[in-house]
Enzyme design. Sequence first.
Site, PDB file in Angstrom:
ATOM      1  N   TRP A 134     -40.824  33.371 102.152  1.00 38.92           N
ATOM      2  CA  TRP A 134     -40.032  34.389 102.524  1.00 38.92           C
ATOM      3  C   TRP A 134     -40.544  36.077 102.289  1.00 38.92           C
ATOM      4  O   TRP A 134     -40.196  36.708 102.927  1.00 38.92           O
ATOM      5  CB  TRP A 134     -38.481  34.235 102.294  1.00 38.92           C
ATOM      6  CG  TRP A 134     -38.421  34.140 100.902  1.00 38.92           C
ATOM      7  CD1 TRP A 134     -37.941  32.654 100.036  1.00 38.92           C
ATOM      8  CD2 TRP A 134     -38.155  35.155  99.927  1.00 38.92           C
ATOM      9  NE1 TRP A 134     -37.934  33.234  98.859  1.00 38.92           N
ATOM     10  CE2 TRP A 134     -37.994  34.749  98.431  1.00 38.92           C
ATOM     11  CE3 TRP A 134     -38.215  36.614  99.748  1.00 38.92           C
ATOM     12  CZ2 TRP A 134     -37.775  35.227  97.509  1.00 38.92           C
ATOM     13  CZ3 TRP A 134     -38.266  37.244  98.880  1.00 38.92           C
ATOM     14  CH2 TRP A 134     -38.033  36.522  97.499  1.00 38.92           C
ATOM     15  N   ASN A 135     -41.301  35.796 101.095  1.00 38.56           N
ATOM     16  CA  ASN A 135     -41.395  37.280 100.518  1.00 38.56           C
ATOM     17  C   ASN A 135     -42.491  38.199 101.369  1.00 38.56           C
ATOM     18  O   ASN A 135     -42.425  39.426 101.211  1.00 38.56           O
ATOM     19  CB  ASN A 135     -41.900  37.252  99.135  1.00 38.56           C
ATOM     20  CG  ASN A 135     -42.989  36.239  98.773  1.00 38.56           C
ATOM     21  OD1 ASN A 135     -43.522  35.450  99.650  1.00 38.56           O
ATOM     22  ND2 ASN A 135     -43.641  36.504  97.561  1.00 38.56           N
ATOM     23  N   LYS A 164     -44.246  25.658 109.148  1.00 40.38           N
ATOM     24  CA  LYS A 164     -42.637  25.788 108.951  1.00 40.38           C
ATOM     25  C   LYS A 164     -42.503  27.151 107.981  1.00 40.38           C
ATOM     26  O   LYS A 164     -42.658  27.216 106.741  1.00 40.38           O
ATOM     27  CB  LYS A 164     -42.246  24.677 108.211  1.00 40.38           C
ATOM     28  CG  LYS A 164     -40.776  24.423 107.941  1.00 40.38           C
ATOM     29  CD  LYS A 164     -40.408  23.791 106.841  1.00 40.38           C
ATOM     30  CE  LYS A 164     -40.769  24.781 105.354  1.00 40.38           C
ATOM     31  NZ  LYS A 164     -39.525  25.918 105.446  1.00 40.38           N
ATOM     32  N   GLY A 224     -45.561  29.045  97.641  1.00 37.02           N
ATOM     33  CA  GLY A 224     -44.172  28.885  97.109  1.00 37.02           C
ATOM     34  C   GLY A 224     -44.086  28.486  95.438  1.00 37.02           C
ATOM     35  O   GLY A 224     -44.859  28.692  94.694  1.00 37.02           O
ATOM     36  N   ARG A 276     -44.413  46.252  94.019  1.00 39.23           N
ATOM     37  CA  ARG A 276     -44.622  45.668  95.379  1.00 39.23           C
ATOM     38  C   ARG A 276     -43.665  44.658  96.005  1.00 39.23           C
ATOM     39  O   ARG A 276     -43.375  43.806  95.176  1.00 39.23           O
ATOM     40  CB  ARG A 276     -46.143  45.354  95.378  1.00 39.23           C
ATOM     41  CG  ARG A 276     -46.559  44.811  96.735  1.00 39.23           C
ATOM     42  CD  ARG A 276     -48.046  44.311  96.791  1.00 39.23           C
ATOM     43  NE  ARG A 276     -48.274  43.864  98.044  1.00 39.23           N
ATOM     44  CZ  ARG A 276     -49.343  43.086  98.465  1.00 39.23           C
ATOM     45  NH1 ARG A 276     -49.955  42.444  97.541  1.00 39.23           N
ATOM     46  NH2 ARG A 276     -49.743  42.922  99.620  1.00 39.23           N
ATOM     47  N   CYS A 326     -45.668  36.798  93.970  1.00 34.39           N
ATOM     48  CA  CYS A 326     -46.314  35.926  92.967  1.00 34.39           C
ATOM     49  C   CYS A 326     -47.604  36.486  92.098  1.00 34.39           C
ATOM     50  O   CYS A 326     -47.852  36.136  90.969  1.00 34.39           O
ATOM     51  CB  CYS A 326     -46.888  34.758  93.640  1.00 34.39           C
ATOM     52  SG  CYS A 326     -48.165  35.158  94.632  1.00 34.39           S
ATOM     53  N   SER A 385     -54.745  41.929  95.929  1.00 34.01           N
ATOM     54  CA  SER A 385     -54.856  40.987  97.053  1.00 34.01           C
ATOM     55  C   SER A 385     -55.971  41.865  97.674  1.00 34.01           C
ATOM     56  O   SER A 385     -55.709  43.013  98.478  1.00 34.01           O
ATOM     57  CB  SER A 385     -53.645  41.132  97.656  1.00 34.01           C
ATOM     58  OG  SER A 385     -52.870  40.198  96.753  1.00 34.01           O
TER      59      SER A 385
END
Length: 485
Positions: free
Chosen positions: A157-158, A181, A235, A285, A291, A448
Site C-alpha cells: 500500500w505504501n 493483487k 511486503g 519519504r 522499506c 531508489s
Amino acid sequence: MSGLDLLAPEHHGLFIDGTWREAEGGASFAVIDPADGSELTTVADGSVADAVAALDAAVAAQASWAKTPPRTRGEILRKAFELINERSDDLAHLMSLEMGKPVAEAKGEVTYGNEFFRWFSEEAPRIHGRWMENPVGGSRLLTVRKPVGPCFFITPWNFPLAMGTRKIGPAIAAGCTMVVKPAEQTPLTMLALAAILTEAGLPEGVLNVVTTTSAPKVSAAVQADPRLRKISFTGSTPVGRLLVKQAADNLQRMSMELGGNAPFIVFEDADIDAAVEGAMIAKMRNMGEACTAANRFLVHADVAEEFATKLTSQMGSLVVGRGQDEGTQVGPLIDEKAVDSVTALVSGAVEGGAKLLTGGSAPSGPGYFFTPTVLLDVAADAEINSQEIFGPVAPITVFTTEDEAVTKANATEYGLASYVYTRDLSRTIRIAESLEYGMVGVNTGLLSNPAAPFGGMKSSGFGREGGFEGIEEYLETTYVGIAAD
C-alpha cells in the site's frame, strides 16, 4: 480518463481478460481515506474463483504474448509512460486520497514509478542469448532467452503506483502475462494503471487485476496452480516466508522484497548539514512508511549533539496535515494500527532512557496522524532499533569507533538499504564492503533508481527489481546444442 474520473465506478471492478467485471456474488469493500477515516468509494472484493479466472486469462494469453515482437512490447510500455505523464496530476491526487501522502510527494512517486515503464520499454528489444563454437569442436552452442510465463504480483500500500510499475514493466518487456493483487488499502491506483495500459494497447489477458480482502486465500489458490511460474512480492518478511513455503510445491520462481531496518551512519568527519538533509530524505519519504526508510541513526559521539539538534529543528518544523492541503509535508499514516504501533515503539524507547527531542505522540482529531519525532541516546537493544518503525520517527544511537558502527549496523536479520555519511574515501570503501545490505547510499539519502538493481539480502529477501538485472527475473534460459561438421 481525467481528474476525478479516475474514481469512476466502471474502473472499480475486477479487471480480467480485458474486461471490467463484478466480483463473485457482487461482493465489494470500502476504500478508506486515512486523513479522516471516511469512505472514499468501494471496489470489487474478489474471491478465490475470481483469482483463478484471472489466472486462466493470463495462461490463455501467454503463448501469443510471448511471440509478440519485443519492439511491440516496448512500444506499449512507452505509450503507457506517455499517458501516465499526461495524467500525473490526476494519479497523484488519487494516490494521495487513498494512501495519505502529500500530493507533491505523490507526484514524485508518479515520476519515479513511471521511469520503470520507460526503462523497460528500452530493455525489451535488448533481450538476447548467445552463439558460440564448442571449445572442443564438433558443435555450436546456442542459448535462447524465453519469458518465465504467467506471474503473480502482490503489491503493497505504501507506493501504490511504483511498486506496480516496478513489477509490471519488466514482465511486459520480457513477454510474461500476469495477475496483480494490490493491497486492499490502496487498490484505486492499480485499477487506474490497468485502464491506462489497456489504452496503451496491452492485449487482453496480459494484465489482470484482482482486488480482494481475502489475500491469504487468493494467494494460496493461485500459487497452488502449477500453471503459475513466478511470484513477485513486496511486503513484510513474515508474509514473504509464507509465500516462499507455498511456492515450494510447484518450484515457482520468486522475487521477494521484504522488510528493512536501514542504518543511517554518520561519522565524525561527515558534512553534518548534508547528513541532516540526507536524513530528512531517507527518513521522511512517505512519512517514514518505506522499506528503505532510515530506521536507526548511528551517529559518532563527537557530532551526535550537533546532528540531533539540527535534525530536531528540521523535523519539528514540518507541517502535518491532509495530503491534499497546500503546504502539507507530512500526511497521515495508513491506518489506526500503524499509529498504535509507532506510539508503542516511541513509548518503549523513552521508558528505556531515550530523550524525546520533538514530537512523540498522535495529535488529537480525526485521521491517522503522528507528529515527526526525534529520540536521542536510544539504547542499541531497544525494540525501536530492531523493529521496522514505518513512521516519522528518528531514533539516534551513539557510537565511538568504526568497528562499533559496522557491528551495530549489521546487528539485524534484515539487509535491504543502508546509508553512510563520511568524507573519507578509504572508509567509504571499507564500510560499503562490510555492510550486509543489498544497497548502500554514500552521502545521499535517496537510493531508489529505476536504472539500478533494487533488492536486499538476509531476511530482506532475494531477487532484484530495476536496472539491467530487473528483466533477468522474468527470463528463462534454454541451451541448444547443434551438431556441426
